[in-house]
Design a protein around this motif. Structure first.
Motif, PDB file in Angstrom:
ATOM      1  N   LYS A 179      48.240  -8.752 -92.642  1.00 23.89           N
ATOM      2  CA  LYS A 179      49.018  -7.602 -93.111  1.00 23.89           C
ATOM      3  C   LYS A 179      50.478  -8.012 -93.250  1.00 23.89           C
ATOM      4  N   SER A 187      39.293 -12.816 -94.018  1.00 22.26           N
ATOM      5  CA  SER A 187      40.427 -12.547 -93.137  1.00 22.26           C
ATOM      6  C   SER A 187      41.493 -11.735 -93.864  1.00 22.26           C
ATOM      7  N   THR A 188      42.251 -10.993 -93.075  1.00 25.84           N
ATOM      8  CA  THR A 188      43.358 -10.212 -93.623  1.00 25.84           C
ATOM      9  C   THR A 188      44.605 -10.470 -92.797  1.00 25.84           C
ATOM     10  N   SER A 194      48.781  -6.949 -98.290  1.00 27.51           N
ATOM     11  CA  SER A 194      47.984  -7.807 -97.409  1.00 27.51           C
ATOM     12  C   SER A 194      47.461  -9.025 -98.156  1.00 27.51           C
ATOM     13  N   TYR A 240      44.657 -14.047 -87.464  1.00 27.22           N
ATOM     14  CA  TYR A 240      44.646 -13.020 -88.502  1.00 27.22           C
ATOM     15  C   TYR A 240      44.703 -11.623 -87.902  1.00 27.22           C
ATOM     16  N   VAL A 248      44.265 -11.284 -98.335  1.00 24.86           N
ATOM     17  CA  VAL A 248      42.859 -11.234 -97.950  1.00 24.86           C
ATOM     18  C   VAL A 248      42.174 -12.473 -98.526  1.00 24.86           C
TER      19      VAL A 248
END
Length: 184
Positions: free
Chosen positions: A124, A121-122, A135, A96, A137
């Protein structure tokens, strides 16, 4: 007073899903939220890039909240759960763009040592993409248990916007995992 009691019960009920103990494999039983169902092969392929099909993947009616169990052969021994947890944490950070850890550690789950990590978690968007989807997420509670020469991975995932609704339920699911006998 009765109105306050009813309002409290409704709020409480919205944070705790009904769970039903379910035999998910020959050796694994775990509580599954009511309304969840096994994902179809097409749903799994459309949502997850994986070379090996999970043992089982459940989803809710909206197809946004998922609960899965994976199994792999491992060289780790049951006593190595702390070392494996450190290795898996590194893998998560590499998957991530950003990881915010909520909790992590080693705990006992029905007589088995389990490593767990709860995080947001992200991912992008790709800067070179023609699409700007924003994003992604997610809230995840992941738990690892070594049984013999097998690593079992229990994974609960939902959009981060649903974290408050599902966080306590995810913990109850993971604490309710029961493994009997040898894993084949």
């Amino acid at each position: 007073m009765q109105v306050l009691f009813i309002a409290t019960q409704l709020i409480f009920a919205s944070f705790f899903q009904n769970l039903t103990d379910t035999q998910v494999t020959e050796n694994i039983t775990m509580p599954i939220p009511s309304g969840f169902r096994p994902m179809t092969d097409d749903e799994i392929v459309s949502k997850y890039f994986t070379t090996k099909k999970p043992l089982v993947l459940y989803t809710d009616e909206s197809l946004q909240v998922d609960l899965g169990v994976n199994q792999s052969v491992t060289q780790w021994a049951e006593k190595d759960v702390e070392i494996m947890a450190s290795f898996q944490k590194s893998n998560i950070y590499n998957l991530y763009d950003d990881v915010q850890v909520i909790s992590e550690g080693i705990k006992e789950v029905n007589g088995k040592q389990a490593a767990y990590m709860e995080f947001v978690s992200t991912i992008k968007p790709d800067e070179n993409s023609f699409r700007d989807d924003g994003s992604i997420v997610k809230y995840t509670y992941i738990q690892y248990i070594i049984v013999g020469r097998h690593a079992l991975v229990f994974n609960f995932t939902c959009p981060a916007a649903y974290k408050n609704e599902w966080q306590e339920t995810a913990k109850k699911i993971m604490d309710g995992v029961s493994i009997k006998g040898k894993i084949k």
